[in-house]
Design a protein around this motif. Structure first.
Motif, PDB file in Angstrom:
ATOM      1  N   GLU A   1      17.385 -13.058 -28.045  1.00  0.00           N
ATOM      2  CA  GLU A   1      16.824 -12.395 -26.866  1.00  0.00           C
ATOM      3  C   GLU A   1      17.146 -13.110 -25.558  1.00  0.00           C
TER       4      GLU A   1
ATOM      5  N   LEU B   1      13.285  -4.784 -18.562  1.00  0.00           N
ATOM      6  CA  LEU B   1      13.663  -5.914 -19.427  1.00  0.00           C
ATOM      7  C   LEU B   1      15.034  -6.460 -19.038  1.00  0.00           C
TER       8      LEU B   1
ATOM      9  N   TRP C   1       6.458 -16.995 -19.163  1.00  0.00           N
ATOM     10  CA  TRP C   1       7.169 -15.820 -18.632  1.00  0.00           C
ATOM     11  C   TRP C   1       8.446 -16.333 -18.001  1.00  0.00           C
TER      12      TRP C   1
ATOM     13  N   THR D   1       2.095 -12.984 -25.446  1.00  0.00           N
ATOM     14  CA  THR D   1       3.487 -13.168 -25.020  1.00  0.00           C
ATOM     15  C   THR D   1       3.816 -12.214 -23.887  1.00  0.00           C
ATOM     16  N   SER D   2       4.856 -12.548 -23.126  1.00  0.00           N
ATOM     17  CA  SER D   2       5.301 -11.658 -22.049  1.00  0.00           C
ATOM     18  C   SER D   2       5.836 -10.350 -22.623  1.00  0.00           C
ATOM     19  N   GLU D   3       6.433 -10.421 -23.831  1.00  0.00           N
ATOM     20  CA  GLU D   3       6.955  -9.212 -24.466  1.00  0.00           C
ATOM     21  C   GLU D   3       5.832  -8.227 -24.759  1.00  0.00           C
ATOM     22  N   ASP D   4       4.730  -8.728 -25.332  1.00  0.00           N
ATOM     23  CA  ASP D   4       3.576  -7.853 -25.609  1.00  0.00           C
ATOM     24  C   ASP D   4       3.042  -7.244 -24.316  1.00  0.00           C
TER      25      ASP D   4
ATOM     26  N   LYS E   1      15.868 -10.215 -17.824  1.00  0.00           N
ATOM     27  CA  LYS E   1      16.899 -11.020 -18.484  1.00  0.00           C
ATOM     28  C   LYS E   1      17.927 -11.519 -17.475  1.00  0.00           C
TER      29      LYS E   1
ATOM     30  N   ASN F   1       5.546  -4.576 -22.950  1.00  0.00           N
ATOM     31  CA  ASN F   1       5.559  -3.389 -23.814  1.00  0.00           C
ATOM     32  C   ASN F   1       4.302  -2.550 -23.621  1.00  0.00           C
TER      33      ASN F   1
END
Length: 644
Positions: free
Chosen positions: A131, A544, A584, A517-520, A548, A523
């Motif tokens: 990722e 996203l 993050w 998490t930042s992903e959670d 990135k 999302n």
């Protein structure tokens, strides 16, 4: 026992120091308390013998690492540290290195045994590598029944080596205090590619620049040197670019490669020559032909910027010339997935955050038309052009000197004022009679030898001969009004809240969130925005991709994530405050303000971003407004209650 990244950093510091240092010395450099250093020293002491040293303490003097073996040469942490002692980030970099430089298939069990961790930890490491360390232009990380390996074309492999080099450079920069002066002479690439190879590539590039180019930015030199080191390394191991492009026999790239082929006895394919040639064009080391005319797109960009900033950039010829010169190479790099260094990026984000994000919104709205995907580094370069132009405009003030009809007196006033104001200030002189027919709104302030009445323009009254006291008066007025104008923090916050209120929907305001998490976090919020029809399905992917390309986290503990406006149906701002700090990108974040700005509202980007930045640039304001607050208080503040 696994050491933390900080404890490994401390070991490096101890090994590099030639004399005793106080505990406070290490605490200051690691940005921790003395007590934390003492605690870390206890843990380091447990493994020190295995690493070949001991910690010597001298009361009133400090601590020092000494070798257990006489006349033993101090080694680096990579040589001394057993794989069991790696911190999480070091372990992931090491796994990335094994996959990239080893070129073999490795099983989860092999990696777990090597690093003395569970297979689930290895699984998490590989997800992180996929990722955060790989991109669309790099190789693919494959894990199946045969094991884990990297797969891709030779160009994708070399792109991945570039990303690895950036990763280790960033990591080593954080450990800069650990590196001796002798080691600083060579880059961190030496231990991966070899001292001879790196030095020969350096010599070849600098000889070429000296003999063939008049001026070129240092970051372009570093970028081509990075690519050349990787190309030579891969070629020396039998890996070559494919393809044959006629007419490259006498190119600049061949001059470089011929020299290295002779001195290092390495074969370079025609594809290798074409590949290096492409990058030399991208980094302005070779003149590009058949370039597109970007004048129309530059006009569109400057019009958009002018509307957002409410300052006319469209008439600035210097800016247009700079962009016209910069655009061809930039677009060429982006279309060919060629990255470049931008050593100013972090400074740009921190010092010119508002302009940086305005620039990102403008450029992202043109990605489809230009057939590119902008990176944070390229946005950073454009931001410099915009910000320097804005600074130049703001410094260039217009001053009117009003005096009687006497030519001698007006000339004296002009010369004295000209001596005390900055060179960019434009000065005009007018008599009292002429004053009546002039358009005074174009002037920033007036210096007059008599009291006159003019609405909305500051006036400094001076004596006809402009004595020393008058000169000081003019200088103080200019500095206090245009240079040293102070912000009122409370007024800034109130202004920010007013701006924010217009775009807040309380369905997307939550305090006391419990994200891990930042992903959670991303999302969950983007799914809610899609469900309520504020954005389409492509918004999350664009957000996203933006993260990135360059994180939106700020030093104040706030992230301001945003996606491409083309995926936004209705402008809205979402505010979420978490119970705990989470990682993050590079920062630890407790507040996330999601910005969804529709294409039809692009002219309000400055208003929206300006309002947000008024609230998040100051850590104390963030603490009071978000961290120590709750939903009810925040709602009242948006409703107009005073912030004090």
């Amino acid at each position: 026992m696994n050491l933390t990244d900080r404890q490994i950093n401390m070991i490096n510091m101890l090994l590099k120091e030639k004399r005793h240092r106080a505990v406070k010395y290490y605490a200051d450099r690691l940005n921790v308390s003395d007590r934390t250093v003492y605690s870390d020293l206890e843990k380091i002491g447990i493994v020190a013998e295995k690493l070949g040293f001991q910690i010597e303490r001298k009361k009133g003097v400090g601590i020092k690492a000494t070798s257990l073996a006489e006349k033993r040469e101090t080694k680096s942490i990579d040589e001394l540290t057993p794989t069991a002692m790696y911190g999480v980030k070091e372990r992931r970099i090491k796994i990335f290195e094994l996959l990239l430089f080893g070129g073999k298939t490795i099983t989860y069990q092999n990696l777990a045994d090597t690093f003395f961790v569970s297979k689930s930890s290895i699984h998490s490491d590989l997800i992180n590598i996929r990722e955060y360390y790989l991109s669309s232009s790099s190789v693919e990380l494959i894990s199946d029944s045969q094991g884990t390996r990297l797969h891709g074309t030779e160009e994708q492999f070399q792109n991945t080596f570039v990303q690895f080099n950036e990763l280790i450079k960033e990591h080593d920069m954080k450990l800069d205090v650990l590196v001796s002066e002798e080691e600083k002479e060579y880059s961190s690439l030496v231990k991966y590619y070899g001292k001879e190879l790196v030095e020969r590539c350096q010599d070849a590039v600098y000889d070429f620049v000296t003999n063939n180019l008049e001026t070129i930015a240092e970051y372009y030199i570093n970028s081509i040197l990075n690519r050349l080191i990787i190309l030579v390394y891969r070629s020396s191991h039998g890996h070559h670019m494919e393809g044959h492009v006629p007419g490259l026999e006498l190119t600049e790239s061949n001059i470089l490669l011929n020299k290295l082929a002779t001195s290092m006895d390495i074969y370079f394919s025609h594809g290798d020559v074409a590949y290096l040639n492409k990058h030399m064009e991208a980094y302005k080391m070779k003149e590009r032909k058949d370039e597109e005319d970007y004048t129309p797109i530059i006009e569109i960009i400057l019009n958009k910027l002018s509307n957002m900033i409410e300052v006319d950039f469209t008439k600035d010829q210097q800016l247009k010339q700079q962009l016209a010169k910069h655009f061809p190479s930039m677009i060429y790099r982006l279309r060919n997935n060629i990255s470049t260094e931008n050593p100013f990026l972090m400074q740009i984000k921190h010092e010119f955050g508002l302009m940086y994000n305005i620039t990102w919104f403008i450029m992202s709205s043109l990605e489809e038309e230009l057939r590119v995907l902008f990176t944070d580094k390229e946005i950073g370069f454009i931001t410099i052009y915009f910000q320097s132009t804005l600074d130049r405009m703001q410094m260039s003030k217009r001053v009117l000197i009003v005096c009687p009809t006497g030519i001698t007196t007006s000339g004296l006033l002009y010369n004295r004022v000209n001596r005390i104001l900055p060179p960019l200030v434009m000065i005009e002189v007018a008599s009292f009679d002429k004053l009546k027919t002039m358009n005074l709104r174009k002037f920033d302030f007036i210096i007059s030898t008599a009291h006159i009445r003019v609405e909305d323009i500051p006036i400094v009254v001076v004596s006809p001969l402009l004595n020393d006291e008058d000169m000081q008066k003019v200088s103080n007025f200019y500095n206090s009004t245009f240079i040293l104008k102070e912000k009122n923090d409370i007024e800034e916050v109130q202004h920010g809240l007013i701006k924010m209120k217009k775009y807040i929907d309380f369905r997307f305001v939550e305090f006391g969130c419990d994200y891990d998490t930042s992903e959670d976090w991303i999302n969950d919020v983007t799914d809610k925005l899609v469900a309520e029809n504020f954005v389409d399905e492509g918004f999350k992917a664009s957000l996203l991709e933006r993260e990135k390309a360059g994180g939106t986290d700020l030093p104040t503990g706030v992230a301001v994530p945003h996606g491409n406006p083309q995926h936004v149906k209705k402008t809205v701002m979402a505010v979420y405050v978490n119970k705990k700090s989470i990682k993050w990108n590079d920062g630890n974040i407790r507040v996330a303000i999601f910005l969804c700005i529709a294409k039809d509202d692009m002219n309000y980007v400055r208003e929206i971003l300006g309002g947000v930045y008024n609230l998040v640039e100051n850590k104390e304001v963030v603490q009071k407004l978000f961290i120590d607050s709750h939903m009810q208080t925040f709602t009242k503040l948006l409703g107009g209650d005073n912030f004090d």
